[in-house]
Motif scaffolding. Sequence first.
Motif, PDB file in Angstrom:
ATOM      1  N   LEU A  71      44.543 -50.646 106.187  1.00 45.20           N
ATOM      2  CA  LEU A  71      45.307 -50.151 105.044  1.00 45.20           C
ATOM      3  C   LEU A  71      45.076 -50.962 103.768  1.00 45.20           C
ATOM      4  N   GLU A  72      43.973 -51.666 103.718  1.00 46.71           N
ATOM      5  CA  GLU A  72      43.672 -52.435 102.502  1.00 46.71           C
ATOM      6  C   GLU A  72      43.571 -51.533 101.276  1.00 46.71           C
ATOM      7  N   ARG A  73      43.004 -50.347 101.451  1.00 46.15           N
ATOM      8  CA  ARG A  73      42.868 -49.390 100.352  1.00 46.15           C
ATOM      9  C   ARG A  73      43.320 -47.992 100.771  1.00 46.15           C
ATOM     10  N   ARG A  74      44.246 -47.946 101.737  1.00 47.72           N
ATOM     11  CA  ARG A  74      44.678 -46.673 102.309  1.00 47.72           C
ATOM     12  C   ARG A  74      46.185 -46.628 102.517  1.00 47.72           C
ATOM     13  N   GLU A  75      46.685 -45.397 102.742  1.00 44.57           N
ATOM     14  CA  GLU A  75      48.045 -45.144 103.203  1.00 44.57           C
ATOM     15  C   GLU A  75      47.936 -44.284 104.451  1.00 44.57           C
ATOM     16  N   ILE A  76      49.043 -44.175 105.203  1.00 44.33           N
ATOM     17  CA  ILE A  76      48.977 -43.399 106.441  1.00 44.33           C
ATOM     18  C   ILE A  76      50.316 -42.751 106.743  1.00 44.33           C
ATOM     19  N   PHE A 124      51.375 -40.529 119.215  1.00 43.77           N
ATOM     20  CA  PHE A 124      51.411 -40.683 117.764  1.00 43.77           C
ATOM     21  C   PHE A 124      50.227 -39.961 117.126  1.00 43.77           C
ATOM     22  N   TYR A 125      50.540 -39.084 116.183  1.00 41.17           N
ATOM     23  CA  TYR A 125      49.508 -38.402 115.392  1.00 41.17           C
ATOM     24  C   TYR A 125      49.410 -39.090 114.040  1.00 41.17           C
ATOM     25  N   LEU A 126      48.186 -39.365 113.597  1.00 46.04           N
ATOM     26  CA  LEU A 126      47.950 -40.174 112.400  1.00 46.04           C
ATOM     27  C   LEU A 126      47.078 -39.420 111.401  1.00 46.04           C
ATOM     28  N   VAL A 127      47.454 -39.483 110.124  1.00 42.96           N
ATOM     29  CA  VAL A 127      46.597 -38.978 109.054  1.00 42.96           C
ATOM     30  C   VAL A 127      46.630 -40.008 107.924  1.00 42.96           C
ATOM     31  N   SER A 128      45.446 -40.435 107.487  1.00 39.10           N
ATOM     32  CA  SER A 128      45.339 -41.472 106.457  1.00 39.10           C
ATOM     33  C   SER A 128      44.428 -41.004 105.336  1.00 39.10           C
ATOM     34  N   SER A 129      44.773 -41.399 104.103  1.00 38.54           N
ATOM     35  CA  SER A 129      43.941 -41.088 102.937  1.00 38.54           C
ATOM     36  C   SER A 129      43.864 -42.314 102.041  1.00 38.54           C
ATOM     37  N   PRO A 130      42.883 -42.368 101.160  1.00 41.20           N
ATOM     38  CA  PRO A 130      42.803 -43.483 100.211  1.00 41.20           C
ATOM     39  C   PRO A 130      44.047 -43.556  99.326  1.00 41.20           C
ATOM     40  N   ALA A 131      44.370 -44.773  98.870  1.00 40.67           N
ATOM     41  CA  ALA A 131      45.567 -44.984  98.049  1.00 40.67           C
ATOM     42  C   ALA A 131      45.251 -46.004  96.954  1.00 40.67           C
ATOM     43  N   HIS A 132      45.986 -45.906  95.848  1.00 43.83           N
ATOM     44  CA  HIS A 132      45.768 -46.807  94.714  1.00 43.83           C
ATOM     45  C   HIS A 132      47.015 -47.596  94.344  1.00 43.83           C
ATOM     46  N   LYS A 133      48.144 -47.299  95.011  1.00 42.50           N
ATOM     47  CA  LYS A 133      49.407 -47.937  94.683  1.00 42.50           C
ATOM     48  C   LYS A 133      50.238 -48.058  95.956  1.00 42.50           C
ATOM     49  N   GLU A 134      51.021 -49.130  96.068  1.00 40.66           N
ATOM     50  CA  GLU A 134      51.874 -49.306  97.233  1.00 40.66           C
ATOM     51  C   GLU A 134      53.197 -48.566  97.056  1.00 40.66           C
ATOM     52  N   TYR A 135      53.544 -47.773  98.067  1.00 38.30           N
ATOM     53  CA  TYR A 135      54.852 -47.142  98.144  1.00 38.30           C
ATOM     54  C   TYR A 135      55.570 -47.670  99.387  1.00 38.30           C
ATOM     55  N   PRO A 136      56.918 -47.609  99.406  1.00 38.56           N
ATOM     56  CA  PRO A 136      57.671 -48.208 100.527  1.00 38.56           C
ATOM     57  C   PRO A 136      57.336 -47.575 101.871  1.00 38.56           C
ATOM     58  N   THR A 137      57.305 -48.406 102.890  1.00 34.82           N
ATOM     59  CA  THR A 137      57.141 -47.947 104.261  1.00 34.82           C
ATOM     60  C   THR A 137      58.498 -47.479 104.770  1.00 34.82           C
TER      61      THR A 137
END
Length: 276
Positions: A71-76, A124-137
Amino acid sequence: MEIRYAANPVDSKQYTTEKLRSEFLIESLFESGQINMVYSHHDRVIVGGAIPTNQVLTLDVGDALKTDFFLERREIGIVNIGPKGKVVVDGEEFELNKRDCLYVGLGKKEVTFHSEDSANPARFYLVSSPAHKEYPTKVLPIADAEPTKLGSDSESNNRTIYKYIHDGGLQSCQLMMGMTLLEPNNMWNTMPAHVHDRRMEVYLYFDMDEESRVFHFMGEPSETRHLVVKNEDAVISPPWSIHSGVGTKNYTFIWAMAGENYTFKDMDFVKMEDLK
């Protein structure tokens, strides 16, 4: 991690059934004691499944992303489609019952998956995409997700839609995720069809018995094709493709999108007379 390259609509018109399935259908995501993932070049989305049994499973793809951690440059987005489990994110525990959703934001270093009962494990089903900003978990239990009722028995599409990750729910950079449940004796989804050329979509079909199948329709509106899909299969839907289906029985599916727009208003609807 399997790599799937982007396909264009001109070439796709020539695909055989075998080729169409190898490009767009994802099978065998869920295997006991493993994390399986597929990387799509359509909007750089990663799709995965994790079933932790006797050992904890860690979100990791080695050197495949050329980053120090997943998750260095991703969200999930993570949805549990099985018995109770938990996800631990940098030491913080999040319990997920069936159909609960967890969003994990950019920059989180360690994500692990656990089942409450290893003999009856979470899925667990997972979908991840690139991200540019941190949002709360955050977790959004299905009990707290706002249901939207659509369709009718006469159209065979009486269904309930739960939106998890979107502008009015769990916040994200570009990932959008939700779930649609069809009522008994209702089999159609997303018809009339639409496309959204600015973002891709991926479907996971589940809660199906062994003999049930969904005929998933895809392709350009004037050149439709279909995939025969079984329980816990996923389908990559390119931005240029419709994504609709009809089942031999009712079913549930998780939809996830990523790309240019972060809105539900960019859909281009297709008239029934234009479908071929």
